[in-house]
Design a protein around this motif. Sequence first.
Motif, short mmCIF file in Angstrom:
data_model
loop_
_atom_site.label_atom_id
_atom_site.label_comp_id
_atom_site.label_asym_id
_atom_site.label_seq_id
_atom_site.Cartn_x
_atom_site.Cartn_y
_atom_site.Cartn_z
N LEU A 121 0.94 -1.35 -0.09
CA LEU A 121 0.15 0.00 -0.57
C LEU A 121 1.05 0.94 -0.04
O LEU A 121 0.38 2.31 0.01
N SER A 122 2.25 0.96 0.62
CA SER A 122 2.83 2.52 0.65
C SER A 122 4.13 2.40 -1.09
O SER A 122 5.01 3.19 -0.86
N ALA A 123 3.96 1.41 -1.30
CA ALA A 123 5.28 0.57 -2.91
C ALA A 123 6.39 1.31 -2.37
O ALA A 123 7.39 1.81 -2.97
N THR A 124 6.35 0.54 -1.12
CA THR A 124 7.69 0.91 -0.93
C THR A 124 8.73 -0.04 -1.09
O THR A 124 8.36 -1.82 -0.78
N ASN A 125 10.22 0.01 -1.81
CA ASN A 125 10.93 -1.34 -2.25
C ASN A 125 12.03 -1.31 -1.07
O ASN A 125 12.24 -0.47 0.29
N ILE A 126 12.53 -2.87 -1.55
CA ILE A 126 12.98 -2.48 0.06
C ILE A 126 14.65 -3.94 -0.44
O ILE A 126 14.52 -4.46 -1.25
N ARG A 127 15.93 -3.51 -0.16
CA ARG A 127 16.98 -4.33 0.11
C ARG A 127 17.22 -5.57 0.64
O ARG A 127 15.73 -6.06 1.00
N ALA A 128 17.45 -6.46 0.43
CA ALA A 128 17.54 -8.08 0.20
C ALA A 128 18.00 -7.70 1.50
O ALA A 128 17.18 -9.18 2.66
N ASP A 129 18.70 -6.96 2.03
CA ASP A 129 18.69 -7.88 3.99
C ASP A 129 17.35 -7.73 4.89
O ASP A 129 16.96 -8.73 5.49
N GLU A 130 16.48 -6.51 4.69
CA GLU A 130 15.04 -7.19 4.99
C GLU A 130 14.57 -7.28 4.73
O GLU A 130 13.60 -7.76 5.53
N ALA A 131 14.44 -8.29 3.33
CA ALA A 131 13.92 -8.90 2.75
C ALA A 131 13.99 -10.45 3.36
O ALA A 131 13.56 -11.21 3.99
N TYR A 132 15.14 -10.53 4.15
CA TYR A 132 15.76 -11.84 4.47
C TYR A 132 15.20 -11.70 5.71
O TYR A 132 14.54 -12.77 6.71
N ARG A 133 14.64 -10.36 6.64
CA ARG A 133 14.51 -10.16 7.61
C ARG A 133 13.61 -10.44 8.32
O ARG A 133 12.95 -10.71 8.81
N ILE A 134 12.63 -9.74 7.07
CA ILE A 134 10.73 -10.39 7.01
C ILE A 134 10.70 -11.89 6.72
O ILE A 134 9.37 -12.11 6.75
N GLY A 135 10.90 -12.23 6.15
CA GLY A 135 11.04 -13.78 5.73
C GLY A 135 10.33 -13.42 4.09
O GLY A 135 9.74 -15.05 3.84
N LEU A 136 11.03 -12.68 3.15
CA LEU A 136 10.56 -12.50 1.89
C LEU A 136 11.10 -13.93 1.47
O LEU A 136 11.11 -14.45 0.12
N VAL A 137 12.39 -13.47 1.24
CA VAL A 137 13.75 -13.82 0.93
C VAL A 137 14.42 -15.81 1.91
O VAL A 137 14.64 -15.31 3.23
N GLU A 138 14.98 -16.35 1.64
CA GLU A 138 15.35 -17.62 2.86
C GLU A 138 16.71 -17.30 2.90
O GLU A 138 17.19 -17.83 3.52
N LYS A 139 17.48 -16.56 1.66
CA LYS A 139 18.74 -16.64 2.56
C LYS A 139 19.53 -15.47 1.35
O LYS A 139 19.29 -15.36 0.69
N VAL A 140 20.59 -14.59 2.23
CA VAL A 140 21.23 -13.72 1.34
C VAL A 140 22.91 -13.95 1.34
O VAL A 140 23.30 -14.35 2.35
N VAL A 141 23.67 -13.48 -0.50
CA VAL A 141 24.23 -14.31 -0.32
C VAL A 141 25.19 -12.93 -1.22
O VAL A 141 24.28 -12.33 -1.59
N PRO A 142 26.86 -12.47 -1.08
CA PRO A 142 27.06 -11.60 -2.68
C PRO A 142 27.03 -12.62 -3.26
O PRO A 142 27.06 -13.73 -4.28
N ALA A 143 26.61 -11.48 -4.55
CA ALA A 143 26.19 -11.01 -5.88
C ALA A 143 26.87 -11.91 -6.10
O ALA A 143 26.64 -13.28 -7.19
#
Length: 259
Positions: A162-184
């Motif tokens: 609803l706020s059209a907020t983009n988030i970075r990978a570390d935040e996506a990991y924190r909220i459970g949107l991704v299971e792992k974050v690694v260097p590119a």
Amino acid sequence: MYENITYEVKEGIGYLTINRPKALNALNTEVLIEIQKCLDEDIAPDDSVTTVIVTGAGRAFVAGADIVEMKNANTIEGHEYTARGHNVMNTIDHMPKIFIAAVNGFALGGGCELAMACDIRIASEKAVFGQPEVGLGIIPGFGGTQRLPRLIGKGMAKYIILSATNIRADEAYRIGLVEKVVPAEELMDTAVKLAKKISAQAPIAVRQGKIAINAGMDTDLYTGTRFEREAMTQCFASEDKTEGMTAFVEKRDPDFKNK
Ligand code: CO8
């Protein structure tokens, strides 16, 4: 064979790459048709493939549905476009193969929805996630209003959508949107290692695990346990169950036959 995607199989792993880098891999009708064809004709019938890695060519995973194409779409075309996207995402969700999203960059709108339709998401540190649709006068229409709250909860999904907020990978990991974050530079290796690990398990058990989890998430707990029982029965009916347990007792590696 395809103009906007590539698909290849190496060592039993499928690699589906959205390959329209000039438009940051935006999903226009042609791209969606090609993905659907690849899912239906290349991936689904291929018993040798247990896992498929989905990624994007260039600096984006997928920057969304194609805004240029949608701009002049009328109501009926908008409905058709949404249905086409739903079919792609639901095919991935329902197919008894494991899809790993290797999110290399922007995963916005339809791109975030494509990642969410996959079973597991691994993100590069450079990835950016979001559902910017309300800023364009629409809502997420490839499953985002449904899959995002199921993954991260209703409140956080509303915050992002609803706020059209983009988030970075570390935040996506924190909220459970991704299971792992690694260097590119480690993204594909990490995805391949995971795909190999999944492919080394008993294939029928892996398939039934996905089916049971997905079916159960869409129903109440007790109905879910009935799905689990049915899925378990399929495992007990398999030769691979005997092989897996015999191998454990005999202290050797199992030799699964997908039977
Ligand atoms: N559609 C079409 N073209 C796109 C898209 C897109 N979603 N995203 C990027 N492009 C194009 C740009 O127009 C540009 O093309 P050109 O070089 O010809 O001008 C090229 O890709 C490179 O993009 P930028 O120059 O903008 O690159 P930046 O690094 O400056 O910015 C961003 C990158 C931030 C990703 C920016 O491109 C952007 O904001 N893109 C749009 C993101 C977005 O809003 N996505 C959501 C789209 S809506 C959606 O997905 C709805 C799904 C459900 C649909 C249901 C159907 C009815």
